[in-house]
Design a protein around this motif. Structure first.
Motif, PDB file in Angstrom:
ATOM      1  N   PRO A 119       0.822  -1.219   0.000  1.00  0.00           N
ATOM      2  CA  PRO A 119       0.000   0.000   0.000  1.00  0.00           C
ATOM      3  C   PRO A 119       0.851   1.263   0.000  1.00  0.00           C
ATOM      4  N   THR A 120       0.291   2.306  -0.597  1.00  0.00           N
ATOM      5  CA  THR A 120       0.961   3.608  -0.637  1.00  0.00           C
ATOM      6  C   THR A 120       0.779   4.309   0.700  1.00  0.00           C
ATOM      7  N   PRO A 121       1.507   5.412   0.997  1.00  0.00           N
ATOM      8  CA  PRO A 121       1.312   6.157   2.265  1.00  0.00           C
ATOM      9  C   PRO A 121      -0.104   6.657   2.448  1.00  0.00           C
ATOM     10  N   GLU A 122      -0.730   7.160   1.383  1.00  0.00           N
ATOM     11  CA  GLU A 122      -2.107   7.633   1.508  1.00  0.00           C
ATOM     12  C   GLU A 122      -3.044   6.485   1.872  1.00  0.00           C
ATOM     13  N   GLN A 123      -2.769   5.328   1.199  1.00  0.00           N
ATOM     14  CA  GLN A 123      -3.595   4.175   1.521  1.00  0.00           C
ATOM     15  C   GLN A 123      -3.388   3.730   2.966  1.00  0.00           C
ATOM     16  N   MET A 124      -2.175   3.856   3.470  1.00  0.00           N
ATOM     17  CA  MET A 124      -1.917   3.500   4.859  1.00  0.00           C
ATOM     18  C   MET A 124      -2.672   4.420   5.811  1.00  0.00           C
ATOM     19  N   ILE A 125      -2.701   5.769   5.516  1.00  0.00           N
ATOM     20  CA  ILE A 125      -3.428   6.717   6.377  1.00  0.00           C
ATOM     21  C   ILE A 125      -4.914   6.415   6.352  1.00  0.00           C
ATOM     22  N   ASN A 126      -5.429   6.196   5.125  1.00  0.00           N
ATOM     23  CA  ASN A 126      -6.853   5.878   5.019  1.00  0.00           C
ATOM     24  C   ASN A 126      -7.192   4.578   5.749  1.00  0.00           C
ATOM     25  N   LEU A 127      -6.259   3.610   5.657  1.00  0.00           N
ATOM     26  CA  LEU A 127      -6.501   2.344   6.330  1.00  0.00           C
ATOM     27  C   LEU A 127      -6.534   2.515   7.849  1.00  0.00           C
ATOM     28  N   LYS A 128      -5.602   3.334   8.396  1.00  0.00           N
ATOM     29  CA  LYS A 128      -5.586   3.570   9.832  1.00  0.00           C
ATOM     30  C   LYS A 128      -6.826   4.347  10.276  1.00  0.00           C
ATOM     31  N   THR A 129      -7.231   5.351   9.454  1.00  0.00           N
ATOM     32  CA  THR A 129      -8.441   6.109   9.785  1.00  0.00           C
ATOM     33  C   THR A 129      -9.658   5.197   9.812  1.00  0.00           C
ATOM     34  N   ALA A 130      -9.732   4.338   8.818  1.00  0.00           N
ATOM     35  CA  ALA A 130     -10.852   3.401   8.789  1.00  0.00           C
ATOM     36  C   ALA A 130     -10.831   2.475   9.989  1.00  0.00           C
ATOM     37  N   GLN A 131      -9.600   2.048  10.369  1.00  0.00           N
ATOM     38  CA  GLN A 131      -9.494   1.177  11.536  1.00  0.00           C
ATOM     39  C   GLN A 131      -9.941   1.899  12.813  1.00  0.00           C
ATOM     40  N   VAL A 132      -9.578   3.204  12.965  1.00  0.00           N
ATOM     41  CA  VAL A 132      -9.997   3.975  14.150  1.00  0.00           C
ATOM     42  C   VAL A 132     -11.504   4.146  14.175  1.00  0.00           C
ATOM     43  N   LYS A 133     -12.060   4.480  12.978  1.00  0.00           N
ATOM     44  CA  LYS A 133     -13.514   4.621  12.910  1.00  0.00           C
ATOM     45  C   LYS A 133     -14.215   3.311  13.241  1.00  0.00           C
ATOM     46  N   ALA A 134     -13.671   2.242  12.696  1.00  0.00           N
ATOM     47  CA  ALA A 134     -14.290   0.946  12.992  1.00  0.00           C
ATOM     48  C   ALA A 134     -14.222   0.633  14.477  1.00  0.00           C
ATOM     49  N   GLY A 135     -13.102   0.993  15.146  1.00  0.00           N
ATOM     50  CA  GLY A 135     -12.992   0.768  16.583  1.00  0.00           C
ATOM     51  C   GLY A 135     -13.982   1.603  17.370  1.00  0.00           C
ATOM     52  N   ALA A 136     -14.155   2.887  16.946  1.00  0.00           N
ATOM     53  CA  ALA A 136     -15.114   3.757  17.640  1.00  0.00           C
ATOM     54  C   ALA A 136     -16.534   3.243  17.464  1.00  0.00           C
ATOM     55  N   GLU A 137     -16.846   2.842  16.246  1.00  0.00           N
ATOM     56  CA  GLU A 137     -18.184   2.298  16.005  1.00  0.00           C
ATOM     57  C   GLU A 137     -18.416   1.033  16.824  1.00  0.00           C
ATOM     58  N   GLU A 138     -17.374   0.219  16.914  1.00  0.00           N
ATOM     59  CA  GLU A 138     -17.516  -1.014  17.690  1.00  0.00           C
ATOM     60  C   GLU A 138     -17.739  -0.718  19.170  1.00  0.00           C
ATOM     61  N   LYS A 139     -17.011   0.274  19.699  1.00  0.00           N
ATOM     62  CA  LYS A 139     -17.206   0.646  21.105  1.00  0.00           C
ATOM     63  C   LYS A 139     -18.599   1.232  21.323  1.00  0.00           C
ATOM     64  N   LYS A 140     -19.047   2.072  20.362  1.00  0.00           N
ATOM     65  CA  LYS A 140     -20.381   2.656  20.473  1.00  0.00           C
ATOM     66  C   LYS A 140     -21.446   1.565  20.461  1.00  0.00           C
ATOM     67  N   ALA A 141     -21.234   0.582  19.575  1.00  0.00           N
ATOM     68  CA  ALA A 141     -22.193  -0.529  19.527  1.00  0.00           C
ATOM     69  C   ALA A 141     -22.190  -1.301  20.837  1.00  0.00           C
ATOM     70  N   GLN A 142     -20.994  -1.484  21.427  1.00  0.00           N
ATOM     71  CA  GLN A 142     -20.915  -2.197  22.695  1.00  0.00           C
ATOM     72  C   GLN A 142     -21.634  -1.423  23.817  1.00  0.00           C
ATOM     73  N   LEU A 143     -21.502  -0.063  23.839  1.00  0.00           N
ATOM     74  CA  LEU A 143     -22.200   0.759  24.841  1.00  0.00           C
ATOM     75  C   LEU A 143     -23.706   0.695  24.673  1.00  0.00           C
TER      76      LEU A 143
END
Length: 694
Positions: free
Chosen positions: A634-658
């Motif tokens: 992956p390119t650097p931009e793809q890496m940033i987008n991938l990390k952002t998506a991972q953070v969003k997915a983690g936040a959504e998962e925590k929200k779903a758990q709450l």
């Protein structure tokens, strides 16, 4: 074996006296068959040598034969032939390719070691002068006792049999193919119409006393008893060459499948044995290089026979012109010292080397009979006219000879720098058309020599000699097996290490490639020498043929090799450029393109050295093209987008758990409230119910 008979390994027993008498008759029959041709060639050779000798220039002959031979020599043969060993089928055959490479290098070394160029030049001269030339091939090996590491108590002397009568073990230290030039007068064969009908061939070998005694230890007594083997010669040169030598005939008889050695003039054969070489066509010599032949016999006709009369007339005219030229001197008649001519005139008219002064005592009587009152010269105009006429006739005869021999075509083939390329090419083709058959005959003869040498190399040479001469090192089957066992042991050790790590609860170490030196790894990719030698020894499946380049025995074009190499480079470069774009779009077509490149490269003589490399690179390209490709990095931009998506997915998962936890709490509260309401309702109903005792 006794003194009168010999027994071959096959069981045949021959009486040396009967064999000797038979072959003396056969040799005499062959000599009678070729007698007229030998006498003719002897005269032609004498004429050729006299013309080439400066000491005979005073005989005033026109060196027509010598001049023609000198022109034809470089035209029909100019350089040593280049052996080319090709596979029968030009596909991927590692063993056949390596075998052909080994044989080709050994043939190139043999040609240099035997001085094939000088042999071909001698054959060329005999071919042009006498219309026949030949060469004889031999196999020689040097032996030494084999050192087996054990010192016996009573060791036999070297080259001596052991106690049980068997010879001591020996090993070959050196072996070679020898090529011997055979003079046209020292070669005989059975009378026949075609070469395939010849049943025996023979050559006369001059041996010194030392060579004869070494070759035939018991033959000196036979020579002394019969007074044979000597050849004094017919002139002083031959007598000097033959002094102290014994002439022995070596005969190879195909019909009887044996070889015979017999001294010239001896009624008893020196030796009868099986052929030392097992050759496909039996004879150790190729079909001679023949000139003009008829379909009725194998007696050739020298070219000089066809224009000998013209040469005689040219010699006669040359002598006449030279004699008339001697008469082209200024001859002056003048009165002798009688007072009529002053001493000053006599001094001025003093004769030199080119002027003939003739004094006339009775000058008055001379002048009265037609002379003038002054100095008289002899007229030479008529002599000059005769000389010019003789020269014109001789010139026409020379042109006739050129037309007969084809020299005129070679002269027409001479080009000038100012001519166009097309004109030069046309002249070159025209200039060689008359001698093309002679060029082809010598090329065929050279090819047959190399074929015989290649057959001897394949059948006789040891594997160590093949590799030593060629400079190619191949593994033996034992070495290859040993390396494979080492690789297997390393793999087993790795497997054992992985099992121990698994038992101890540790991660298994990553697999490592076998630790083999690069030179050993490269050698292991080659076929074994045992496989190559097995192919060379087997005539029925021998997967190659020996050939001579068509233009290798004539003067080559200096740019021919460059042109072939440039064509090969251009072909490969253009193909790779086009194939690269296709490979990127359709990787599955890479194996097809690799096979296409190899098919094209095998058709180029210049591409044989790169064929092995192209096959290895092509195999790697085909393997990499068909293997599954790993995902791209992956390119650097793809890496940033991938990390952002991972953070969003983690936040959504925590929200779903709450949300799930809150829903569970609310559900629990609702359940507790329902229970409390039911308990209060039950209590109220109990209170409103009257007591049972009322």
């Amino acid at each position: 074996m006794d003194d009168e008979a010999t027994t071959l390994p096959g069981g045949e027993k021959y009486d040396l006296a009967k064999v000797g008498a038979h072959w003396q008759q056969e040799l005499e029959r062959g000599q009678r068959y070729f007698k007229s041709w030998v006498d003719r060639c002897t005269k032609i050779e004498k004429i050729y040598l006299q013309q080439a000798d400066q000491a005979n220039a005073a005989k005033r002959r026109f060196p027509m034969l010598w001049a023609n031979i000198s022109v034809l020599q470089p035209a029909v043969y100019a350089r040593v032939p280049q052996p080319v060993v090709e596979r029968r089928f030009k596909d991927s055959q590692p063993v056949a390719r390596m075998a052909s490479e080994l044989v080709e290098r050994n043939l190139a070394f043999t040609a240099d070691d035997a001085d094939l160029d000088s042999l071909m030049r001698a054959v060329r001269d005999d071919f042009l002068l006498c219309a026949r030339g030949t060469v004889w091939l031999r196999y020689e090996a040097d032996f030494e006792p084999l050192d087996i590491g054990v010192e016996p108590s009573n060791a036999p002397a070297p080259d001596m049999p052991g106690d049980d009568g068997s010879p001591t073990a020996e090993q070959i230290t050196d072996e070679r193919v020898c090529m011997d030039y055979v003079h046209w007068s020292d070669f005989l064969h059975s009378p026949a119409r075609r070469w395939k009908d010849v049943t025996w061939v023979a050559r006369r070998v001059p041996m010194t006393d030392e060579e004869f005694d070494k070759r035939f230890p018991e033959g000196r007594a036979s020579l002394a008893a019969n007074g044979a083997g000597s050849n004094h010669g017919t002139n002083q040169t031959e007598r000097a060459q033959n002094e102290g030598k014994t002439y022995v005939w070596e005969i190879w008889c195909k019909s009887e499948n044996y070889t015979v050695w017999i001294a010239e003039g001896s009624p008893v054969a020196l030796e009868v044995s099986e052929p030392p070489l097992k050759l496909t066509r039996f004879f150790p010599c190729p079909r001679p290089a023949f000139g003009t032949l008829s379909t009725s016999s194998l007696i050739p006709v020298p070219d000089y026979v066809y224009y000998q009369q013209q040469c005689d007339e040219i010699d006669m005219l040359t002598k006449r012109v030279n004699k008339l030229t001697d008469q082209l001197r200024l001859k002056v008649f003048y009165p002798s010292g009688d007072g009529s001519v002053s001493p000053a005139i006599e001094k001025a008219m003093r004769p030199d080397n080119d002027t003939v002064m003739v004094p006339i005592p009775e000058w008055a009587a001379f002048t009265d009979k037609g002379g003038s009152n002054a100095i008289v010269t002899l007229p030479i105009d008529e002599v000059q006219k005769v000389i010019v006429a003789c020269i014109e006739v001789r010139k026409q005869l020379v042109e006739d000879v050129y037309q007969i021999t084809g020299i005129s075509d070679i002269v027409r083939g001479d080009t000038q720098a100012s001519e166009t390329a097309t004109a030069q090419r046309i002249k070159s083709q025209w200039g060689s058309i008359r001698i093309r058959d002679r060029q082809a005959e010598l090329a065929r003869f050279a090819r047959d020599i190399v074929n015989l040498a290649g057959e001897i190399i394949c059948d006789q040479f040891q594997p160590e000699t093949l590799m030593l001469v060629s400079g190619i090192q191949l593994p033996t089957a034992a070495q290859k097996q040993q390396v494979e066992m080492q690789m297997q042991q390393q793999q087993m050790m790795q497997q054992q290490a992985a099992m121990r790590a698994q038992q101890m609860g540790q991660p298994a170490p990553p697999p490592q490639p076998p630790q083999i030196p690069p030179e050993v790894q490269k050698m292991m990719e080659q076929p074994t020498i045992d496989e190559v030698v097995e192919l060379l020894r087997n005539d029925s499946v021998r997967g190659f043929r020996i050939d001579i380049e068509t233009d290798s025995t004539i003067e080559p074009d200096e740019d021919a090799e460059k042109q072939r190499r440039m064509e090969f480079v251009q072909m490969v470069g253009g193909f790779m450029q086009q194939a690269g774009a296709i490979a990127q779009q359709t990787p599955m077509l890479v194996p097809v393109m690799v096979e296409t490149l190899l098919f094209a490269a095998r058709g180029f003589r210049a591409g044989r050295q790169l064929e092995n490399t192209l096959e290895q690179v092509g195999a790697q390209l085909s393997q990499s093209a068909t293997a599954p490709k790993p995902p791209p990095e992956p390119t650097p931009e793809q890496m940033i987008n991938l990390k952002t998506a991972q953070v969003k997915a983690g936040a959504e998962e925590k929200k779903a758990q709450l949300s799930v936890a809150q829903a569970q709490i609310e559900h629990q509260t609702t359940v507790e409230q329902a229970r409390s309401a039911m308990a209060a309702q039950a209590l109220q109903q109990f209170q409103q119910q009257p007591p049972a005792y009322q």
